[in-house]
Design a protein around this motif. Structure first.
Motif, mmCIF file in Angstrom:
data_model
loop_
_atom_site.group_PDB
_atom_site.id
_atom_site.type_symbol
_atom_site.label_atom_id
_atom_site.label_comp_id
_atom_site.label_asym_id
_atom_site.label_seq_id
_atom_site.Cartn_x
_atom_site.Cartn_y
_atom_site.Cartn_z
ATOM 1 N N PHE A 31 -2.398 7.120 -1.766
ATOM 2 C CA PHE A 31 -1.279 7.067 -0.667
ATOM 3 C C PHE A 31 -0.705 5.758 -0.632
ATOM 4 O O PHE A 31 0.502 5.967 -0.141
ATOM 5 N N VAL A 32 -1.317 4.754 -1.240
ATOM 6 C CA VAL A 32 -0.439 3.483 -1.209
ATOM 7 C C VAL A 32 0.611 3.668 -2.218
ATOM 8 O O VAL A 32 2.059 3.318 -2.194
ATOM 9 N N VAL A 33 0.337 4.345 -3.467
ATOM 10 C CA VAL A 33 1.410 4.326 -4.520
ATOM 11 C C VAL A 33 2.350 5.269 -3.937
ATOM 12 O O VAL A 33 3.851 5.120 -4.400
ATOM 13 N N PHE A 34 1.998 6.443 -3.357
ATOM 14 C CA PHE A 34 3.085 7.651 -2.784
ATOM 15 C C PHE A 34 3.955 6.805 -1.999
ATOM 16 O O PHE A 34 5.179 6.930 -1.952
ATOM 17 N N TYR A 35 3.298 6.045 -1.152
ATOM 18 C CA TYR A 35 4.274 5.430 0.036
ATOM 19 C C TYR A 35 5.208 4.421 -0.841
ATOM 20 O O TYR A 35 6.556 4.461 -0.303
ATOM 21 N N VAL A 36 4.618 3.629 -1.474
ATOM 22 C CA VAL A 36 5.507 2.422 -2.253
ATOM 23 C C VAL A 36 6.852 3.203 -3.013
ATOM 24 O O VAL A 36 7.705 2.712 -3.027
ATOM 25 N N LEU A 37 6.174 4.085 -3.693
ATOM 26 C CA LEU A 37 7.275 4.573 -4.707
ATOM 27 C C LEU A 37 8.300 5.439 -4.009
ATOM 28 O O LEU A 37 9.452 5.341 -4.210
ATOM 29 N N ALA A 38 7.708 6.021 -2.779
ATOM 30 C CA ALA A 38 8.746 6.877 -2.004
ATOM 31 C C ALA A 38 9.699 5.989 -1.219
ATOM 32 O O ALA A 38 11.006 6.242 -1.258
ATOM 33 N N VAL A 39 9.194 4.711 -0.597
ATOM 34 C CA VAL A 39 10.080 4.004 -0.031
ATOM 35 C C VAL A 39 11.021 3.228 -1.007
ATOM 36 O O VAL A 39 12.338 2.958 -0.671
ATOM 37 N N THR A 40 10.571 2.852 -2.153
ATOM 38 C CA THR A 40 11.396 2.120 -2.984
ATOM 39 C C THR A 40 12.372 3.012 -3.586
ATOM 40 O O THR A 40 13.483 2.552 -3.778
ATOM 41 N N ALA A 41 12.264 4.473 -3.681
ATOM 42 C CA ALA A 41 13.154 5.093 -4.478
ATOM 43 C C ALA A 41 14.310 5.487 -3.506
ATOM 44 O O ALA A 41 15.279 5.793 -3.708
#
Length: 147
Positions: free
Chosen positions: A77-87
Motif C-alpha cells: 500500500f505504501v508503494v502503491f500510494y507513493v507511485l500513484a501520487v508521484t505519477a
C-alpha cells in the motif's frame, strides 16, 4: 492529556509531510521522467533511515508467534500510494491529488473502524459520525475543484 497532545501533534506533523512528500517526489519523477524510479529512490532513502533508527533504538526481540500474513502487506500500500501520487500529481495537481487521497482515507477508515477490520478498535458509524463524514466529503469538494 499532555501525552495525547504530543502524540496528536506528531501525527499532525506526519500529515503535514504527506503533501510535501507528494510534491517533492512528483517533481523528482518528472525530472527523472520515471515515477517508478522516483518511488524506488524514496523507498531506498526510507529503508536507510528506518534501518539506521532501528539500529540506534535497538533490535526488538522477535515475537513467539507469527503475525497474520496481511499485517505484512503494508509495503504494497505504501508503494502503491507513493507511485500513484508521484505519477498522477503532475497531471491533476497537488491539491486534487491530496484531497482525493484524503477522501479515500475518510471512506476506508470509516469502513475499517465500523467493522473493526485488521484489529482496529470497532467504532460503529453513527448518524452523527455519518453526518461528519458527509460534511468532510462535501468540504473536500468545495475546497478543491476535483477532476
Amino acid at each position: 492529556m499532555i501525552k495525547m497532545f504530543l502524540l496528536s501533534s506528531i501525527v499532525f506533523a506526519a500529515g503535514i509531510g504527506v503533501p510535501i512528500m507528494a510534491a517533492i517526489n512528483a517533481g523528482l519523477g518528472a525530472r527523472l521522467a520515471s515515477p517508478t524510479l522516483a518511488t524506488a529512490i524514496l523507498m531506498l532513502v526510507g529503508l536507510i533511515l528506518s534501518t539506521a533508527y532501528l539500529m540506534v533504538q535497538g533490535l526488538p526481540s522477535l515475537p513467539t508467534t507469527m503475525p497474520p500474513l496481511y499485517s505484512m502487506s503494508g509495503g504494497f500500500f505504501v508503494v502503491f500510494y507513493v507511485l500513484a501520487v508521484t505519477a498522477i500529481t503532475p497531471k491533476i495537481g497537488l491539491g486534487n491529488a491530496i484531497f482525493l487521497v484524503l477522501l479515500g482515507q475518510i471512506v476506508s477508515t470509516s469502513i475499517i473502524d465500523h467493522f473493526g477490520l485488521f484489529g482496529a478498535i470497532k467504532t460503529p458509524i453513527t448518524a452523527q459520525k455519518g453526518l461528519g463524514i458527509a460534511l468532510m466529503t462535501l468540504g473536500i469538494f468545495l475546497v478543491r475543484k476535483v477532476v
